[in-house]
Scaffold this active site. Structure first.
Site, mmCIF file in Angstrom:
data_model
loop_
_atom_site.group_PDB
_atom_site.id
_atom_site.type_symbol
_atom_site.label_atom_id
_atom_site.label_comp_id
_atom_site.label_asym_id
_atom_site.label_seq_id
_atom_site.Cartn_x
_atom_site.Cartn_y
_atom_site.Cartn_z
ATOM 1 N N GLY A 85 -6.398 27.398 -36.702
ATOM 2 C CA GLY A 85 -7.399 28.169 -37.425
ATOM 3 C C GLY A 85 -7.341 28.072 -38.939
ATOM 4 O O GLY A 85 -8.337 27.759 -39.575
ATOM 5 N N MET A 86 -6.183 28.266 -39.504
ATOM 6 C CA MET A 86 -6.075 28.315 -40.961
ATOM 7 C C MET A 86 -6.354 26.957 -41.566
ATOM 8 O O MET A 86 -7.078 26.827 -42.550
ATOM 9 C CB MET A 86 -4.668 28.781 -41.314
ATOM 10 N N ASP B 116 -7.161 35.138 -34.577
ATOM 11 C CA ASP B 116 -7.010 33.714 -34.283
ATOM 12 C C ASP B 116 -8.177 33.238 -33.446
ATOM 13 O O ASP B 116 -8.795 32.224 -33.719
ATOM 14 C CB ASP B 116 -5.733 33.480 -33.470
ATOM 15 N N ASP C 86 0.811 -1.209 0.000
ATOM 16 C CA ASP C 86 0.000 0.000 0.000
ATOM 17 C C ASP C 86 0.851 1.268 0.000
ATOM 18 O O ASP C 86 0.314 2.365 -0.017
ATOM 19 C CB ASP C 86 -0.941 0.024 1.213
#
Lengths: 471, 513
Positions: B434-435, B299, B36
């Site tokens: 994004g692009m 963006d 443990d």
């Protein structure tokens, strides 16, 4: 509490026993490799969040590749017996059956089931008939066992499920064998020519090996034995639960791992199998000794083994140059330690201490003798074997001895590295392929990794990376 | 019983151990079976800790089961006392000791008469609280213990510091980016002219806890751990606290304004003037942090209205939800937390910022929710990252449970102004760039991993005419393959063998419909 550090390393194998305050994995970790080995199984660990969190963190990456194991997580109602264990387990197992349809469900009992005395062995047969899937119960808990011993409890439980190779079956086999031989006798076949005159044909198909290995390693070992005209009639465990080997009083069994003493005992006592006590096939020396022992039981003269071993040693030359004269300290956590120490000693390393969770001197007898012989042969002092070690004391001893390499659990590896002691995680030896002639290189690859890393970083001047403080 | 493959919060004792081992010179002894102590592995591996984790176990084995621990626990405590000379030993119960019901308090009482160090029993119940609740409680327990102790000894220190000062409460080991957050908070306080009195538990010393009340106020950056301590200090010493998490531009400003309020209670008396941080906030927001500018930039415009899902602990899930919704204009389709005990607070925080909320600690429910919603990006834990992998949806990891890669060596705070930059990067990089996204939209949607043909080469039975080939060449390289595949898939579905420009656009229309 005296720490006998300054004591000279003794000339005979000494056995000691410490407090048992050491770090190791919980034995339920065996599900990680066993579920991969037994393809049609499902492992249900009946325990608490503590167990689940361990599996999740220790087995990290494997857990999301749709594992065939899960937790049956006990909640407060289960502990206080407000809920009916049988009904709860039935509900979960039916869901597993529906989702995964395994050939066997293996219940892993944990500390919790032990303490609340959940009668898993009693419930399993009833539930088994009700849901029509075999249920095997293994008590792999931290109260009784360490790490790899988990596999031992599972395999021991599986022994009971192996089909019987009964007396009449044995007769039938004998007849079949005789019959086959009669049929073949008129053919000048290669089998006949190759068959060893010392080889008693009735022993054919009577050797079962036990211990879980990746299938490639299992077939490598089978092949090695086949070269000596020994056919293996089965493995425990097999790739599938439905392919468990036949067992009976005519069957010889041999272990491939040092932590399988319960399985060995169960095979002998409950199935009346004959145990071949041999060193374990780890390292080329171990593999050869293992094969020789099996052959000697079947009264077969080995051929080409010595050369085979020699060729392997030749291939290891580069590694041997690295390790020769270097010292090792095994903290001990997976029971492979005796065999893992014996091989490096044969490679010319010095072993200061072999920590080991549990030492079955009967099951490992051949390996221990082999270790002693190896030490003598290499003129290297015998290591001390420390059962149930105390990690705190070990670290004190290591401070004094400054070994070149410590083989240790992950809890200590980084702190030791920061103190300039090279470490290798012992867990890797459990998961790497280390058995047989072919994989000897892999063992040394692991052992030398920190040493090779050092060769690269040696001249940077920052081996100790802790601030000096009190104590 | 519950069928579980994976869990979000660990068992209670992990929380206690995390707090105990964060303090300097505190040792925890678990009453637990062999194996443990994997907490040590987690700390040593995930945090890459150089020192031995000050946690050992008093092993519960078969003998203990039959006869009880008897002297074993006391022996282990006294031995550790001699070996390490810690300031404090915390006896930590586990699930095992919960069931065994041994009188651990008795062991503690007896051991503390023999030991030089203080000894306490962590007051946590495995079956009632999880890792985070236990951590919160243990921290409070330790603070309470030492403050009471100094009070009994009659040397409690409650005079305020001369300059404005704060305690940072709740930074601890294995916390999600806690080390970096701590550095960022210290910097923020320094910028505001506030002295850091103490940081607890990480790196703190229990011997110095008596100086906690010298601070003007307490800062509790995380919802999960530290609040109980802050409440205790408020009740006992009248210390105010600020519990707004300074995550994101808006909440960082909120946090700073609350800090100002606390300081201005005393400031007029001590320095004779009220303090104002508005110009600091304005400067940081508009020019130092890039996040505010980023949300205006084109963006971020491309992310407008995109669907996302958030899941994690209460602090991070709530803050990230607010950042996505208010600061970046991203639609949060569902937000949720596994901190079931804090459901009310969480729901209050994310009200109006998300379409749905999900409060659960069952990862299959989270997985089903994500599959149903099909967001463009997930912000969750390592578990959600795995779910995302399976569903082919990108995921940014924002909360524990964590993995070694969430303990970066580089500076990656989530809090404060530098934190806003880090979060903006994380969010932006999680969405398809994004692009690329724009171009995919023009030429037929996202690539799918569906198998189109059985063979690997797909140009066997389809021919592109010269015009369509020229058109294909015009498409930027990094999306050309996807568009080609999508067009061919469309052609196959419609039994077209010759691909013309017309087919290309038909495919685009078909896929974007």
């Amino acid at each position: 509490m005296s720490i006998e550090i300054s004591e000279k390393i003794s000339e005979t194998l000494t056995f000691e026993c410490e407090t048992g305050n050491y770090h190791t994995f919980c034995p339920i970790s065996c599900v990680a490799w066993l579920y991969q080995k037994i393809e049609d199984s499902f492992f249900l660990v009946i325990g608490t969040k503590t167990c689940g969190y361990f599996l999740q963190n220790a087995l990290g990456v494997m857990i999301f590749a749709e594992p065939r194991y899960a937790m049956a997580e006990s909640e407060e109602g289960d502990i206080s017996a407000q809920l009916n264990d049988y009904e709860e387990l039935k509900r979960l197992c039916l869901r597993i059956k529906k989702d995964r349809n395994p050939s066997v469900i293996i219940w892993i009992g944990t500390c919790t089931t032990e303490i609340i005395k959940m009668d898993l062995e009693g419930m399993a047969p009833i539930l088994e008939t009700e849901i029509e899937i075999p249920i095997v119960v293994a008590r792999a808990n931290g109260l009784d066992y360490a790490f790899t011993q988990g596999e031992d409890t599972v395999l021991a439980a599986m022994v009971h499920r192996c089909p019987e190779r009964g007396k009449e079956n044995g007769m039938k086999d004998k007849m079949e064998n005789n019959y086959t031989q009669e049929i073949l006798s008129f053919l000048p076949t290669r089998t006949k020519v190759k068959s060893n005159k010392f080889f008693d044909s009735k022993n054919q198909n009577r050797l079962v090996l036990f211990g879980s290995l990746p299938s490639t390693v299992a077939s490598q070992l089978s092949l090695e034995l086949k070269h000596q005209s020994i056919q293996i009639s089965g493995w425990l465990p097999a790739q599938r639960y439905t392919d468990l080997p036949k067992l009976g009083d005519t069957v010889y069994v041999c272990g491939i791992n040092p932590f399988l003493s319960r399985t060995a005992t169960t095979l002998m006592r409950r199935k009346k199998c004959k145990l071949i006590g041999a060193p374990f096939p780890i390292g080329p020396d171990g593999t050869r000794a293992w094969i020789e022992k099996i052959c000697s039981v079947f009264k077969i003269e080995t051929h080409g083994l010595e050369e085979r071993e020699q060729r392997i040693w030749e291939k290891l030359k580069n590694y041997l140059n690295l390790v020769r004269g270097k010292s090792v300290f095994f903290m001990g956590d997976n029971l492979l330690e005796i065999s893992l120490a014996r091989f490096p000693i044969r490679c010319g390393m010095i072993v200061y201490e072999i920590g080991i969770p549990y030492m079955d001197k009967r099951y490992q007898a051949a390996e221990l003798i082999f270790l002693r012989e190896t030490c003598k042969k290499m003129c290297i002092p015998m290591p001390r074997i420390v059962e149930k070690p105390d990690n705190y004391n070990q670290i004190q001893r290591m401070r004094e001895l400054q070994p070149d390499l410590a083989i240790t659990g992950m809890a200590h590896a980084n702190p030791l590295e920061a103190r300039g002691i090279n470490t290798k995680w012992s867990v890797e030896f459990t998961f790497a392929q280390i058995h047989g002639f072919t994989n000897a290189k892999d063992v040394l690859e692991l052992v030398t990794r920190p040493l090779r890393r050092n060769n690269n970083l040696e001249n940077l001047g920052w081996t100790s990376l802790i601030k000096l403080q009190k104590g | 019983m519950k069928l579980a493959y994976r869990m979000y919060a660990g068992p209670a004792h992990i929380g206690t151990l995390r707090v105990a081992s964060s303090f300097k010179n505190v040792h925890a002894i678990m009453h637990a079976p062999l194996g443990d102590d994997y907490f040590n592995v987690m700390r040593s591996m995930l945090e890459r800790e150089r020192d031995f984790t000050p946690v050992t176990a008093s092993i519960v084995d078969r003998h203990v089961l039959s006869r009880g621990s008897q002297e074993k626990v006391i022996d282990n405590i006294t031995q550790k006392d001699k070996q390490e000379q810690p300031d404090l030993i915390v006896l930590t119960p586990t699930c095992t000791s919960s069931i065994l019901q041994e009188d651990l308090q008795n062991f503690v009482d007896r051991a503390s008469t023999i030991c030089d160090s203080d000894v306490i029993l962590a007051d946590v119940n495995h079956y009632r609280v999880n890792e985070l609740q236990a951590a919160d409680r243990t921290l409070e327990q330790i603070v309470r213990y030492f403050l009471r102790k100094t009070r009994q000894q009659g040397n409690s220190e409650i005079s305020l510091t001369d300059k404005p000062s704060a305690n940072i409460i709740g930074i601890f080991t294995l916390g999600f980016h806690n080390q970096h957050d701590c550095r960022e908070l210290k910097r923020l306080l320094q910028d505001l002219g506030i002295i850091v009195n103490q940081v607890i538990p990480e790196g703190g010393s229990v011997e110095n806890l008596y100086e906690l009340p010298k601070a003007w106020f307490n800062l509790v950056p995380y919802r999960e751990v530290g609040l109980m301590t802050a409440l205790f200090l408020e009740k006992e010493f009248g210390m105010p606290y600020v519990s707004t998490t300074p995550m994101g531009v808006v909440d960082t400003a909120n946090c700073i304004r609350q800090i100002r309020k606390q300081i201005n209670i005393w400031s007029p008396f001590i320095s004779g003037k009220k303090i104002d941080f508005e110009s600091y906030i304005d400067d940081q927001t508009r020019f130092i942090s890039q996040a505010a500018w980023f949300s205006r930039s084109i963006d971020c415009q491309n992310l407008t209205g995109k669907k996302s899902v958030v899941f994690g602990d209460a602090t991070h899930a709530a803050s990230i939800t607010k950042i996505l919704a208010c600061e970046m204009g991203i639609r949060v389709s569902c937000t949720g937390t596994y901190c079931k005990h804090d459901e009310e607070w969480f729901k209050e925080q994310v009200k109006n910022f998300s379409d749905e909320t999900l409060i659960t600690d069952d990862h299959t429910q989270v997985g089903d929710m994500i599959a149903r919603i099909e967001p463009s990006a997930i912000f969750g834990t390592q578990t959600e990252r795995h779910i995302g992998k399976r569903l082919d949806i990108p995921c940014g990891v924002i909360s524990s449970p964590v993995h070694i890669q969430n303990f970066p060596l580089g500076y990656r705070p989530f809090l404060g102004y530098e934190g806003t930059n880090q979060i903006a990067d994380l969010i932006y990089n999680s969405f398809t760039l994004g692009m690329e996204d724009h171009l995919l939209e023009i030429f037929g949607g996202h690539d799918t991993k569906e198998v189109i043909t059985k063979s690997l080469s797909t140009n066997t039975d389809l021919t592109w005419d010269s015009e369509s080939q020229i058109e294909l060449e015009k498409i930027p390289g990094f999306v050309r393959g996807k568009i080609k595949r999508n067009t061919e898939k469309f052609a196959r579905q419609n039994n077209i063998t010759k691909i013309t420009v017309g087919v290309m656009y038909a495919a685009k229309e078909h896929l974007s419909a």
